[in-house]
Scaffold this motif. Structure first.
Motif, PDB file in Angstrom:
ATOM      1  N   PHE A   1       0.823  -1.204   0.000  1.00 31.38           N
ATOM      2  CA  PHE A   1       0.000   0.000   0.000  1.00 31.38           C
ATOM      3  C   PHE A   1       0.863   1.262   0.000  1.00 31.38           C
ATOM      4  CE2 PHE A   1      -3.006  -3.151   0.955  1.00 31.38           C
ATOM      5  CZ  PHE A   1      -4.272  -2.632   0.748  1.00 31.38           C
ATOM      6  N   LYS A   2       0.386   2.254  -0.756  1.00 33.89           N
ATOM      7  CA  LYS A   2       1.058   3.547  -0.820  1.00 33.89           C
ATOM      8  C   LYS A   2       0.180   4.596  -0.154  1.00 33.89           C
ATOM      9  CE  LYS A   2       3.217   2.148  -5.184  1.00 33.89           C
ATOM     10  NZ  LYS A   2       3.405   2.459  -6.614  1.00 33.89           N
ATOM     11  N   PHE A   3       0.750   5.777   0.040  1.00 32.43           N
ATOM     12  CA  PHE A   3       0.040   6.826   0.777  1.00 32.43           C
ATOM     13  C   PHE A   3      -1.252   7.258   0.086  1.00 32.43           C
ATOM     14  CE2 PHE A   3       2.485   9.184  -2.306  1.00 32.43           C
ATOM     15  CZ  PHE A   3       1.692  10.261  -2.630  1.00 32.43           C
ATOM     16  N   ASP A   4      -1.338   7.103  -1.245  1.00 31.84           N
ATOM     17  CA  ASP A   4      -2.502   7.613  -1.983  1.00 31.84           C
ATOM     18  C   ASP A   4      -3.562   6.556  -2.243  1.00 31.84           C
ATOM     19  OD1 ASP A   4      -1.052   6.099  -3.753  1.00 31.84           O
ATOM     20  OD2 ASP A   4      -1.327   7.461  -5.446  1.00 31.84           O
ATOM     21  N   VAL A   5      -3.394   5.365  -1.696  1.00 30.39           N
ATOM     22  CA  VAL A   5      -4.296   4.275  -2.048  1.00 30.39           C
ATOM     23  C   VAL A   5      -5.736   4.556  -1.623  1.00 30.39           C
ATOM     24  CG1 VAL A   5      -3.849   2.941   0.056  1.00 30.39           C
ATOM     25  CG2 VAL A   5      -4.624   1.779  -2.017  1.00 30.39           C
ATOM     26  N   HIS A   6      -5.925   5.122  -0.446  1.00 36.48           N
ATOM     27  CA  HIS A   6      -7.284   5.412   0.018  1.00 36.48           C
ATOM     28  C   HIS A   6      -7.956   6.432  -0.896  1.00 36.48           C
ATOM     29  CE1 HIS A   6     -10.568   7.044   2.470  1.00 36.48           C
ATOM     30  NE2 HIS A   6     -10.566   5.856   3.062  1.00 36.48           N
ATOM     31  N   SER A   7      -7.206   7.434  -1.312  1.00 38.78           N
ATOM     32  CA  SER A   7      -7.743   8.450  -2.220  1.00 38.78           C
ATOM     33  C   SER A   7      -8.111   7.849  -3.563  1.00 38.78           C
ATOM     34  CB  SER A   7      -6.705   9.564  -2.414  1.00 38.78           C
ATOM     35  OG  SER A   7      -7.142  10.495  -3.378  1.00 38.78           O
ATOM     36  N   LYS A   8      -7.257   6.981  -4.087  1.00 36.27           N
ATOM     37  CA  LYS A   8      -7.513   6.340  -5.385  1.00 36.27           C
ATOM     38  C   LYS A   8      -8.782   5.508  -5.337  1.00 36.27           C
ATOM     39  CE  LYS A   8      -3.731   7.088  -8.036  1.00 36.27           C
ATOM     40  NZ  LYS A   8      -3.710   7.530  -9.442  1.00 36.27           N
ATOM     41  N   LEU A   9      -8.934   4.700  -4.303  1.00 39.29           N
ATOM     42  CA  LEU A   9     -10.078   3.804  -4.205  1.00 39.29           C
ATOM     43  C   LEU A   9     -11.371   4.542  -3.898  1.00 39.29           C
ATOM     44  CD1 LEU A   9      -7.779   1.692  -4.215  1.00 39.29           C
ATOM     45  CD2 LEU A   9      -9.171   0.336  -2.649  1.00 39.29           C
ATOM     46  N   SER A  10     -11.274   5.744  -3.338  1.00 44.50           N
ATOM     47  CA  SER A  10     -12.486   6.505  -3.033  1.00 44.50           C
ATOM     48  C   SER A  10     -12.954   7.358  -4.217  1.00 44.50           C
ATOM     49  CB  SER A  10     -12.256   7.408  -1.816  1.00 44.50           C
ATOM     50  OG  SER A  10     -11.246   8.363  -2.088  1.00 44.50           O
ATOM     51  N   LYS A  11     -12.015   7.691  -5.114  1.00 47.32           N
ATOM     52  CA  LYS A  11     -12.368   8.548  -6.254  1.00 47.32           C
ATOM     53  C   LYS A  11     -12.903   7.758  -7.441  1.00 47.32           C
ATOM     54  CE  LYS A  11      -9.191  12.369  -5.333  1.00 47.32           C
ATOM     55  NZ  LYS A  11      -7.986  13.102  -5.804  1.00 47.32           N
ATOM     56  N   TYR A  12     -12.525   6.505  -7.539  1.00 45.19           N
ATOM     57  CA  TYR A  12     -12.941   5.688  -8.688  1.00 45.19           C
ATOM     58  C   TYR A  12     -13.201   4.270  -8.208  1.00 45.19           C
ATOM     59  CZ  TYR A  12     -13.058   3.930 -13.515  1.00 45.19           C
ATOM     60  OH  TYR A  12     -13.460   3.376 -14.708  1.00 45.19           O
ATOM     61  N   SER A  13     -14.083   3.575  -8.894  1.00 43.50           N
ATOM     62  CA  SER A  13     -14.357   2.179  -8.549  1.00 43.50           C
ATOM     63  C   SER A  13     -14.818   1.443  -9.798  1.00 43.50           C
ATOM     64  CB  SER A  13     -15.435   2.088  -7.459  1.00 43.50           C
ATOM     65  OG  SER A  13     -16.689   2.494  -7.981  1.00 43.50           O
ATOM     66  N   ILE A  14     -14.752   0.133  -9.751  1.00 48.58           N
ATOM     67  CA  ILE A  14     -15.222  -0.670 -10.878  1.00 48.58           C
ATOM     68  C   ILE A  14     -16.710  -0.443 -11.113  1.00 48.58           C
ATOM     69  CG2 ILE A  14     -15.397  -2.999 -11.818  1.00 48.58           C
ATOM     70  CD1 ILE A  14     -12.537  -1.997 -11.473  1.00 48.58           C
ATOM     71  N   SER A  15     -17.465  -0.233 -10.030  1.00 54.61           N
ATOM     72  CA  SER A  15     -18.907   0.006 -10.179  1.00 54.61           C
ATOM     73  C   SER A  15     -19.177   1.289 -10.960  1.00 54.61           C
ATOM     74  CB  SER A  15     -19.586   0.077  -8.808  1.00 54.61           C
ATOM     75  OG  SER A  15     -19.050   1.132  -8.038  1.00 54.61           O
ATOM     76  N   THR A  16     -18.277   2.278 -10.871  1.00 57.14           N
ATOM     77  CA  THR A  16     -18.400   3.506 -11.659  1.00 57.14           C
ATOM     78  C   THR A  16     -18.411   3.174 -13.141  1.00 57.14           C
ATOM     79  OG1 THR A  16     -17.201   4.765  -9.982  1.00 57.14           O
ATOM     80  CG2 THR A  16     -17.383   5.760 -12.165  1.00 57.14           C
ATOM     81  N   PHE A  17     -17.509   2.297 -13.548  1.00 55.42           N
ATOM     82  CA  PHE A  17     -17.441   1.874 -14.940  1.00 55.42           C
ATOM     83  C   PHE A  17     -18.683   1.094 -15.342  1.00 55.42           C
ATOM     84  CE2 PHE A  17     -16.533  -1.703 -17.790  1.00 55.42           C
ATOM     85  CZ  PHE A  17     -16.219  -1.007 -18.955  1.00 55.42           C
ATOM     86  N   ILE A  18     -19.122   0.181 -14.482  1.00 55.56           N
ATOM     87  CA  ILE A  18     -20.276  -0.661 -14.810  1.00 55.56           C
ATOM     88  C   ILE A  18     -21.508   0.186 -15.095  1.00 55.56           C
ATOM     89  CG2 ILE A  18     -21.886  -2.385 -13.902  1.00 55.56           C
ATOM     90  CD1 ILE A  18     -19.510  -3.556 -12.322  1.00 55.56           C
ATOM     91  N   HIS A  19     -21.743   1.208 -14.294  1.00 63.27           N
ATOM     92  CA  HIS A  19     -22.928   2.050 -14.459  1.00 63.27           C
ATOM     93  C   HIS A  19     -22.877   2.875 -15.739  1.00 63.27           C
ATOM     94  CE1 HIS A  19     -24.558   0.861 -10.707  1.00 63.27           C
ATOM     95  NE2 HIS A  19     -23.664   1.471  -9.953  1.00 63.27           N
ATOM     96  N   SER A  20     -21.675   3.144 -16.245  1.00 60.13           N
ATOM     97  CA  SER A  20     -21.557   3.968 -17.448  1.00 60.13           C
ATOM     98  C   SER A  20     -21.268   3.144 -18.699  1.00 60.13           C
ATOM     99  CB  SER A  20     -20.438   5.004 -17.269  1.00 60.13           C
ATOM    100  OG  SER A  20     -19.183   4.353 -17.110  1.00 60.13           O
ATOM    101  N   HIS A  21     -21.309   1.814 -18.556  1.00 59.11           N
ATOM    102  CA  HIS A  21     -20.947   0.917 -19.654  1.00 59.11           C
ATOM    103  C   HIS A  21     -22.079   0.860 -20.665  1.00 59.11           C
ATOM    104  CE1 HIS A  21     -18.540  -1.959 -21.628  1.00 59.11           C
ATOM    105  NE2 HIS A  21     -19.159  -3.045 -21.238  1.00 59.11           N
ATOM    106  N   ASP A  22     -21.840   1.352 -21.891  1.00 55.91           N
ATOM    107  CA  ASP A  22     -22.874   1.410 -22.922  1.00 55.91           C
ATOM    108  C   ASP A  22     -22.925   0.116 -23.724  1.00 55.91           C
ATOM    109  OD1 ASP A  22     -21.902   4.802 -23.550  1.00 55.91           O
ATOM    110  OD2 ASP A  22     -23.516   4.060 -22.263  1.00 55.91           O
ATOM    111  N   ASP A  23     -24.084  -0.123 -24.331  1.00 55.89           N
ATOM    112  CA  ASP A  23     -24.267  -1.280 -25.204  1.00 55.89           C
ATOM    113  C   ASP A  23     -24.051  -0.821 -26.643  1.00 55.89           C
ATOM    114  OD1 ASP A  23     -24.989  -3.525 -26.556  1.00 55.89           O
ATOM    115  OD2 ASP A  23     -26.878  -3.844 -25.503  1.00 55.89           O
ATOM    116  N   HIS A  24     -22.826  -0.948 -27.130  1.00 53.09           N
ATOM    117  CA  HIS A  24     -22.499  -0.412 -28.450  1.00 53.09           C
ATOM    118  C   HIS A  24     -22.965  -1.312 -29.584  1.00 53.09           C
ATOM    119  CE1 HIS A  24     -20.253   3.046 -27.036  1.00 53.09           C
ATOM    120  NE2 HIS A  24     -19.725   2.277 -26.107  1.00 53.09           N
ATOM    121  N   GLU A  25     -23.242  -2.589 -29.296  1.00 48.51           N
ATOM    122  CA  GLU A  25     -23.738  -3.453 -30.365  1.00 48.51           C
ATOM    123  C   GLU A  25     -25.108  -3.001 -30.856  1.00 48.51           C
ATOM    124  OE1 GLU A  25     -23.352  -6.282 -27.203  1.00 48.51           O
ATOM    125  OE2 GLU A  25     -21.915  -4.633 -27.233  1.00 48.51           O
ATOM    126  N   LYS A  26     -25.950  -2.505 -29.936  1.00 50.02           N
ATOM    127  CA  LYS A  26     -27.292  -2.070 -30.315  1.00 50.02           C
ATOM    128  C   LYS A  26     -27.248  -0.869 -31.246  1.00 50.02           C
ATOM    129  CE  LYS A  26     -29.692  -3.828 -26.217  1.00 50.02           C
ATOM    130  NZ  LYS A  26     -30.471  -3.468 -25.005  1.00 50.02           N
TER     131      LYS A  26
END
Length: 242
Positions: A153-178
């Motif tokens: 762990f580095k000093f910025d790990v808490h900040s990194k994990l609080s600013k972005y998450s995998i769930s952020t990506f999932i919610h914005s994941h578009d269906d480009h095939e359609k």
């Protein structure tokens, strides 16, 4: 059945979708007669991983979820980056050129082609934006998680994990095939208004292959990359809380 001993020429002759998979690995080869094993040894690729990806795109084979999950996140990320480069440098320019040729040659008698061309350009811009969001945000975040697990762990790990998450990506994941399907329907309607010339058929084949390619690409992301990344993220968050 594709094995490590299968010649590449046999794979790319099966269907255009498998050909597109082989192309994105950009093998430097003396000929296409070499086997998957030989091609991988010559180009520093893992033959088992390449076989797993080929199975994922083979429409006659079930999607190999467990097989692909056995590889490292690094392998999955590197493959997805290859796919993005392949889309940006080859597939999207090829499709755009085809639709430009169609519009140039047939637009006067088929106004819907101009509309479909405009739709495709908008679609392309959205897809490129999505690709760069992954390249500049999601992938570096996952690589950061990997580095943190390996190096501590580095000093910025808490900040990194609080600013972005995998769930952020999932919610914005578009269906480009359609989006691609709607463009294909407009082209089909335009083609039915006149003789189905070869230019239409070639373009429709391109769209069909790319649509299937995107579907498989999304499956690699949604069923392999995201679950693996979520597991790693959860593991690190649990360590932080304890």
């Amino acid at each position: 059945m594709i094995t490590k001993d299968t010649p590449l020429k046999d794979i790319i002759s099966q269907n255009r979708l498998l050909q597109s998979v082989v192309e994105r690995f950009n093998f430097k080869l003396p000929s296409w007669n070499v086997s998957v094993q030989q091609a991988c040894l010559l180009n520093g690729e893992n033959p088992d991983f390449v076989i797993g990806i080929l199975k994922a795109f083979d429409e006659n084979t079930d999607f190999p979820t467990q097989e692909l999950m056995s590889f490292s996140l690094t392998s999955i990320l590197n493959y997805l980056k290859k796919t993005h480069e392949y889309y940006l440098s080859k597939k999207l320019p090829e499709i755009e050129l085809s639709i430009e040729n169609l519009i140039r040659d047939y637009a006067p008698g088929s106004p819907s082609l101009v509309h479909s061309g405009s739709l495709f350009l908008t679609y392309k811009e959205d897809l490129i934006k999505h690709i760069w969001e992954e390249e500049l945000e999601l992938f570096p975040y996952i690589e950061y998680l990997q580095t943190t697990k390996l190096q501590g762990f580095k000093f910025d790990v808490h900040s990194k994990l609080s600013k972005y998450s995998i769930s952020t990506f999932i919610h914005s994941h578009d269906d480009h095939e359609k989006g691609l399907e709607s463009i294909k329907e407009i082209i089909l309607a335009a083609a039915n208004q006149r003789e189905p010339v070869m230019a239409y058929r070639i373009f429709l084949i391109q769209l069909e292959i790319f649509s299937k390619d995107l579907q498989k690409h999304s499956m690699v992301e949604d069923e392999i990359l995201i679950p693996m990344a979520l597991k790693l993220e959860k593991e690190l968050n649990n360590i932080l809380r304890n």
